[in-house]
Design a protein around this motif. Structure first.
Motif, mmCIF file in Angstrom:
data_model
loop_
_atom_site.group_PDB
_atom_site.id
_atom_site.type_symbol
_atom_site.label_atom_id
_atom_site.label_comp_id
_atom_site.label_asym_id
_atom_site.label_seq_id
_atom_site.Cartn_x
_atom_site.Cartn_y
_atom_site.Cartn_z
ATOM 1 N N ALA A 135 63.906 79.431 13.700
ATOM 2 C CA ALA A 135 63.213 80.359 14.592
ATOM 3 C C ALA A 135 63.718 81.793 14.432
ATOM 4 N N GLU A 136 65.013 81.973 14.389
ATOM 5 C CA GLU A 136 65.571 83.330 14.282
ATOM 6 C C GLU A 136 65.214 83.978 12.956
ATOM 7 N N ALA A 137 65.246 83.202 11.878
ATOM 8 C CA ALA A 137 64.896 83.743 10.569
ATOM 9 C C ALA A 137 63.447 84.215 10.536
ATOM 10 N N LEU A 138 62.609 83.624 11.391
ATOM 11 C CA LEU A 138 61.195 84.001 11.458
ATOM 12 C C LEU A 138 60.913 85.037 12.549
ATOM 13 N N GLY A 139 61.975 85.556 13.171
ATOM 14 C CA GLY A 139 61.809 86.627 14.156
ATOM 15 C C GLY A 139 61.662 86.168 15.595
ATOM 16 N N PHE A 140 61.813 84.880 15.859
ATOM 17 C CA PHE A 140 61.753 84.376 17.239
ATOM 18 C C PHE A 140 63.177 84.259 17.767
ATOM 19 N N GLU A 141 63.735 85.404 18.130
ATOM 20 C CA GLU A 141 65.161 85.469 18.454
ATOM 21 C C GLU A 141 65.484 85.119 19.899
ATOM 22 N N ALA A 142 64.491 85.066 20.774
ATOM 23 C CA ALA A 142 64.759 84.807 22.186
ATOM 24 C C ALA A 142 64.229 83.438 22.594
ATOM 25 N N CYS A 143 65.096 82.677 23.230
ATOM 26 C CA CYS A 143 64.718 81.374 23.767
ATOM 27 C C CYS A 143 64.927 81.423 25.274
ATOM 28 N N PHE A 144 63.846 81.209 26.011
ATOM 29 C CA PHE A 144 63.908 81.216 27.475
ATOM 30 C C PHE A 144 63.633 79.813 27.997
ATOM 31 N N PHE A 145 64.381 79.440 29.017
ATOM 32 C CA PHE A 145 64.070 78.243 29.782
ATOM 33 C C PHE A 145 63.454 78.731 31.079
ATOM 34 N N VAL A 146 62.239 78.309 31.330
ATOM 35 C CA VAL A 146 61.455 78.822 32.442
ATOM 36 C C VAL A 146 61.312 77.723 33.486
ATOM 37 N N LEU A 147 61.833 78.005 34.677
ATOM 38 C CA LEU A 147 61.769 77.068 35.787
ATOM 39 C C LEU A 147 60.597 77.461 36.672
ATOM 40 N N ILE A 148 59.724 76.518 36.941
ATOM 41 C CA ILE A 148 58.514 76.819 37.709
ATOM 42 C C ILE A 148 58.452 75.938 38.939
ATOM 43 N N ARG A 149 58.243 76.597 40.066
ATOM 44 C CA ARG A 149 57.954 75.886 41.320
ATOM 45 C C ARG A 149 56.524 76.219 41.689
ATOM 46 N N THR A 150 55.808 75.223 42.189
ATOM 47 C CA THR A 150 54.435 75.462 42.606
ATOM 48 C C THR A 150 54.173 74.784 43.937
ATOM 49 N N SER A 151 53.264 75.335 44.683
ATOM 50 C CA SER A 151 52.824 74.669 45.915
ATOM 51 C C SER A 151 51.499 73.965 45.669
ATOM 52 N N GLU A 152 51.015 74.061 44.436
ATOM 53 C CA GLU A 152 49.738 73.444 44.041
ATOM 54 C C GLU A 152 50.043 72.106 43.362
ATOM 55 N N HIS A 153 49.428 71.043 43.849
ATOM 56 C CA HIS A 153 49.660 69.737 43.231
ATOM 57 C C HIS A 153 48.358 68.964 43.047
ATOM 58 N N GLU A 154 47.233 69.660 43.173
ATOM 59 C CA GLU A 154 45.940 69.005 42.998
ATOM 60 C C GLU A 154 45.667 68.785 41.506
ATOM 61 N N ALA A 155 44.843 67.801 41.227
ATOM 62 C CA ALA A 155 44.522 67.441 39.841
ATOM 63 C C ALA A 155 43.891 68.612 39.092
ATOM 64 N N GLU A 156 43.018 69.356 39.733
ATOM 65 C CA GLU A 156 42.346 70.484 39.076
ATOM 66 C C GLU A 156 43.350 71.561 38.659
ATOM 67 N N TRP A 157 44.284 71.878 39.558
ATOM 68 C CA TRP A 157 45.309 72.876 39.231
ATOM 69 C C TRP A 157 46.160 72.360 38.074
ATOM 70 N N GLN A 158 46.546 71.101 38.155
ATOM 71 C CA GLN A 158 47.416 70.543 37.121
ATOM 72 C C GLN A 158 46.732 70.566 35.754
ATOM 73 N N GLN A 159 45.463 70.227 35.691
ATOM 74 C CA GLN A 159 44.736 70.271 34.419
ATOM 75 C C GLN A 159 44.697 71.687 33.867
ATOM 76 N N LYS A 160 44.451 72.658 34.740
ATOM 77 C CA LYS A 160 44.410 74.056 34.317
ATOM 78 C C LYS A 160 45.786 74.515 33.811
ATOM 79 N N PHE A 161 46.833 74.121 34.519
ATOM 80 C CA PHE A 161 48.195 74.477 34.142
ATOM 81 C C PHE A 161 48.559 73.851 32.792
ATOM 82 N N LEU A 162 48.280 72.561 32.626
ATOM 83 C CA LEU A 162 48.599 71.886 31.367
ATOM 84 C C LEU A 162 47.829 72.486 30.197
ATOM 85 N N LYS A 163 46.573 72.853 30.418
ATOM 86 C CA LYS A 163 45.790 73.510 29.369
ATOM 87 C C LYS A 163 46.414 74.851 28.992
ATOM 88 N N ALA A 164 46.842 75.610 30.005
ATOM 89 C CA ALA A 164 47.475 76.910 29.740
ATOM 90 C C ALA A 164 48.731 76.730 28.891
#
Length: 153
Positions: free
Chosen positions: A60-89
């Motif tokens: 990754a670094e040799a190809l210019g992807f030098e930053a690795c982030f771990f992203v923690l997400i909390r949501t108040s949305e747990h409906e199937a429609e939101w989850q499908q949209k989130f997973l697609k994103a």
């Protein structure tokens, strides 16, 4: 379909995990067998779903992807429609190398590889414009100490 594996299969899998680009002859020699039986076992393991997609590990670094982030997400949305949209994103964004749904206070954790902090911000802004999230925390990895996809066979 359930595939039973034995010690020879495990040796083959370990050899492939170490370096799948080696020749069938080399792998057969390492596991103490001949080429045809090893090829038949590999085919059985593929057909049974034990061996999945084969790919190449890139630096990754040799190809210019030098930053690795771990992203923690909390949501108040747990409906199937939101989850499908989130997973697609997440699936639509190549920056996301891994995504896990968690038990506990954090709902999701993402591993995101980008060139730098500015590129992470572009990713973040695009994500929150598509899906509603309650809280996002990004943690920058300062040093990768261990990274492997190998299973402890």
């Amino acid at each position: 379909m359930s595939v039973r594996i034995d010690d020879v299969d495990r040796k083959i899998l370990a050899a492939l995990q170490a370096d799948a680009s080696r020749s069938l002859d080399e792998i057969a020699k390492e596991v103490g067998s001949s080429k045809t039986p090893v090829w038949n076992r590999i085919r059985k393991l593929r057909d049974g779903g034990i061996i999945g997609q084969q790919t190449v590990m890139l630096d990754a670094e040799a190809l210019g992807f030098e930053a690795c982030f771990f992203v923690l997400i909390r949501t108040s949305e747990h409906e199937a429609e939101w989850q499908q949209k989130f997973l697609k994103a997440l699936r639509d964004r190549p920056e996301v190398q891994e995504a896990h749904r968690l038990a506990g206070d954090i709902d999701y954790i993402l591993k995101v590889r980008v060139a730098n902090a500015r590129a992470y911000d572009v990713f973040y802004q695009a994500l929150i414009s598509e899906v509603r999230v309650h809280n996002v925390t990004a943690l920058l990895s300062m040093e990768e100490i261990k990274s492997t996809v190998a299973l402890p066979l």
